[in-house]
Design a protein around this motif. Structure first.
Motif, PDB file in Angstrom:
ATOM      1  N   SER A 321       1.869  10.022  -0.620  1.00 37.47           N
ATOM      2  CA  SER A 321       1.006   9.792  -1.778  1.00 37.47           C
ATOM      3  C   SER A 321       0.530  11.139  -2.308  1.00 37.47           C
ATOM      4  O   SER A 321       0.417  12.106  -1.556  1.00 37.47           O
ATOM      5  CB  SER A 321      -0.203   8.922  -1.417  1.00 37.47           C
ATOM      6  N   TRP A 328      -2.107   9.347 -10.109  1.00 41.74           N
ATOM      7  CA  TRP A 328      -1.831   9.156  -8.695  1.00 41.74           C
ATOM      8  C   TRP A 328      -0.418   8.608  -8.569  1.00 41.74           C
ATOM      9  O   TRP A 328       0.093   7.958  -9.470  1.00 41.74           O
ATOM     10  CB  TRP A 328      -2.847   8.224  -8.029  1.00 41.74           C
ATOM     11  N   ASP A 329       0.217   8.903  -7.448  1.00 40.46           N
ATOM     12  CA  ASP A 329       1.602   8.483  -7.240  1.00 40.46           C
ATOM     13  C   ASP A 329       1.819   8.226  -5.756  1.00 40.46           C
ATOM     14  O   ASP A 329       1.121   8.789  -4.905  1.00 40.46           O
ATOM     15  CB  ASP A 329       2.567   9.562  -7.740  1.00 40.46           C
ATOM     16  N   ALA A 330       2.778   7.378  -5.438  1.00 39.32           N
ATOM     17  CA  ALA A 330       3.118   7.059  -4.049  1.00 39.32           C
ATOM     18  C   ALA A 330       4.551   6.580  -3.991  1.00 39.32           C
ATOM     19  O   ALA A 330       5.114   6.121  -4.985  1.00 39.32           O
ATOM     20  CB  ALA A 330       2.173   6.003  -3.478  1.00 39.32           C
ATOM     21  N   ASP A 335       1.703   0.762  -1.441  1.00 39.73           N
ATOM     22  CA  ASP A 335       0.710   1.824  -1.584  1.00 39.73           C
ATOM     23  C   ASP A 335       0.313   2.008  -3.045  1.00 39.73           C
ATOM     24  O   ASP A 335      -0.865   2.229  -3.359  1.00 39.73           O
ATOM     25  CB  ASP A 335       1.242   3.136  -1.011  1.00 39.73           C
ATOM     26  N   LYS A 336       1.285   1.924  -3.952  1.00 42.64           N
ATOM     27  CA  LYS A 336       0.972   2.029  -5.381  1.00 42.64           C
ATOM     28  C   LYS A 336       0.039   0.910  -5.815  1.00 42.64           C
ATOM     29  O   LYS A 336      -0.907   1.130  -6.580  1.00 42.64           O
ATOM     30  CB  LYS A 336       2.266   1.978  -6.207  1.00 42.64           C
ATOM     31  N   LEU A 339      -3.438   1.644  -4.564  1.00 37.28           N
ATOM     32  CA  LEU A 339      -4.057   2.692  -5.377  1.00 37.28           C
ATOM     33  C   LEU A 339      -4.576   2.118  -6.692  1.00 37.28           C
ATOM     34  O   LEU A 339      -5.682   2.456  -7.140  1.00 37.28           O
ATOM     35  CB  LEU A 339      -3.053   3.818  -5.643  1.00 37.28           C
ATOM     36  N   CYS A 352      -6.316  10.211  -0.842  1.00 35.63           N
ATOM     37  CA  CYS A 352      -5.619   9.066  -0.255  1.00 35.63           C
ATOM     38  C   CYS A 352      -4.922   9.526   1.019  1.00 35.63           C
ATOM     39  O   CYS A 352      -4.304  10.601   1.048  1.00 35.63           O
ATOM     40  CB  CYS A 352      -4.602   8.499  -1.243  1.00 35.63           C
TER      41      CYS A 352
END
Length: 411
Positions: A321, A328-330, A335-336, A339, A352
């Motif tokens: 992440s 934000w990115d994953a 997980d996305k 978030l 995170c």
């Protein structure tokens, strides 16, 4: 027990210029709504193209008080006092029927005497401009960057006005009052929430006694961030770039930490795994590491775009992440999704941490977590500060900090 060697570094001196942070793009003046014109031999027809913000309605603005690093001093909508003010920060409430990304909003802030605040970086006719995203749903919230100063002498007592504009149109405004004097600090978790799920766990992580011993020796210097694994890899950072790490950490990671200390760079965040992944972020968005390919691509993009990289995490199976000041990115869809839920529930995401089994997401308004060891949840809730950085393992070891000096650990 296997022995490890603890390496300790003090904060570096002698500033050096960064090498991979590009210049941030200058804000642009708001443009007029796009209009297309179709002409026939007898009449002219004007067709207005739908704008992304046509699907968004801002329903309210609440002002909070934060430090330069974003730590909440007064939660949104709570009374504001002159002696306590640092940076006023707006939380927008909105309804959205269609998501809109990378929207540039403009702000006008008016003093009690009616004059508008500007400085040399202000767009013409406005105080500031900032990009943000809006997500579909009702009663959503989004937080924009604050405006003020560290010295606490910026906001005089009186009634101020905060306006939000888009492409020359005022979308919303509010008045907020700064009262004279000050008041006793509110309880640590007033207006700050915790939400998530836990699971049973087996405490089989190896002790990182060198790290815990050094954190204790740092005393009032505290601990700002770090990285831990279930084996013998651990790092802790205090102040700008003071550090300690165990001998089991990857050589490339140790070299990077020592170099950034020598060059007086600020170590923003770092992560390490027993499976060999690692990353160290310095200053706003410089970085070095051995990362999964997709994560490397994302880091390159954020660096190129001039975004500030706030948090990085890689778990043993290679999922990752990244949190920046704008995105934000994953790597994993679950997980996305977490978030996105954390952002919608608690506002701006500050950090995170992902593991093979769980996730912890620290936001301005609370901490969101899924499938973490039960003792980690207990530790989060019992602190007398708002958690901003959480590093944990699936075996229940953890490092929790306020992003500055306050810290708690079990490792």
């Amino acid at each position: 027990m296997l022995l490890t060697v603890a390496i300790i570094g003090v904060q570096g001196v002698g500033a050096q210029s960064t090498i991979s942070k590009p210049n941030k793009p200058k804000p642009t003046k708001p443009s007029k709504p796009t209009t297309t014109t179709t002409t026939t031999s007898t009449t002219r027809i004007h067709t207005n193209k739908k704008d992304a913000m046509d699907f968004v309605t801002i329903t309210g603005i609440k002002i909070g008080n934060v430090t330069y690093d974003g730590d909440m001093l007064t939660y949104y909508g709570q009374p504001l006092y002159e002696k306590e003010m640092k940076y006023a920060k707006p939380q927008l409430t909105y309804n959205c029927t269609k998501s809109a990304n990378d929207i540039t909003l403009y702000t006008k802030i008016y003093r009690p005497n009616g004059t508008m605040i500007t400085n040399s970086s202000s767009p013409t006719g406005y105080t500031t401009s900032d990009e943000t995203d809006f997500y579909s749903g009702t009663d959503k919230t989004v937080v924009l960057p604050g405006w003020g100063s560290d010295d606490g002498n910026y906001y005089d007592s009186g009634t101020w006005r905060w306006e939000i504009w888009y492409k020359g149109k005022k979308l919303a405004s509010t008045y907020f009052t700064v009262k004279p004097g000050g008041t006793a600090p509110a309880p640590a978790h007033t207006g700050f929430e915790f939400y998530g799920t836990t699971r049973d766990y087996t405490d089989n992580a190896k002790a990182l006694s060198y790290i815990t011993k050094t954190i204790k020796e740092w005393g009032d210097n505290g601990c700002r961030t770090g990285a831990i694994t279930e084996a013998e890899r651990g790092v802790a950072i205090y102040g700008k770039n003071g550090y300690c790490y165990t001998g089991a950490c990857p050589d490339g990671m140790k070299d990077a930490i020592k170099e950034y200390n020598d060059k007086n760079y600020r170590i923003a965040d770092l992560t390490v795994t027993d499976s060999g992944w690692w990353c160290v972020v310095w200053n706003d968005n410089g970085y070095r590491g051995h990362m999964p390919d997709k994560m490397t691509e994302a880091m390159k993009k954020f660096n190129k775009d001039g975004e500030e990289i706030w948090s990085v995490s890689i778990c043993e199976n290679g999922n990752w992440s990244i949190i920046t000041n704008k995105h934000w990115d994953a790597s994993h869809e679950t997980d996305k999704a977490n978030l996105k839920r954390a952002y919608e529930k608690f506002g701006t995401i500050r950090s995170c941490e992902v593991t093979n089994k769980g996730i912890v997401i620290c936001c301005d308004g609370g901490v969101y977590y899924k499938d973490i060891p039960t003792n980690v949840e207990t530790a989060l809730k019992e602190q007398d500060f708002h958690p901003k950085v959480v590093k944990f393992t699936d075996s229940g070891t953890y490092l929790i900090t306020d992003g500055d000096k306050k810290r708690a650990w079990y490792m």
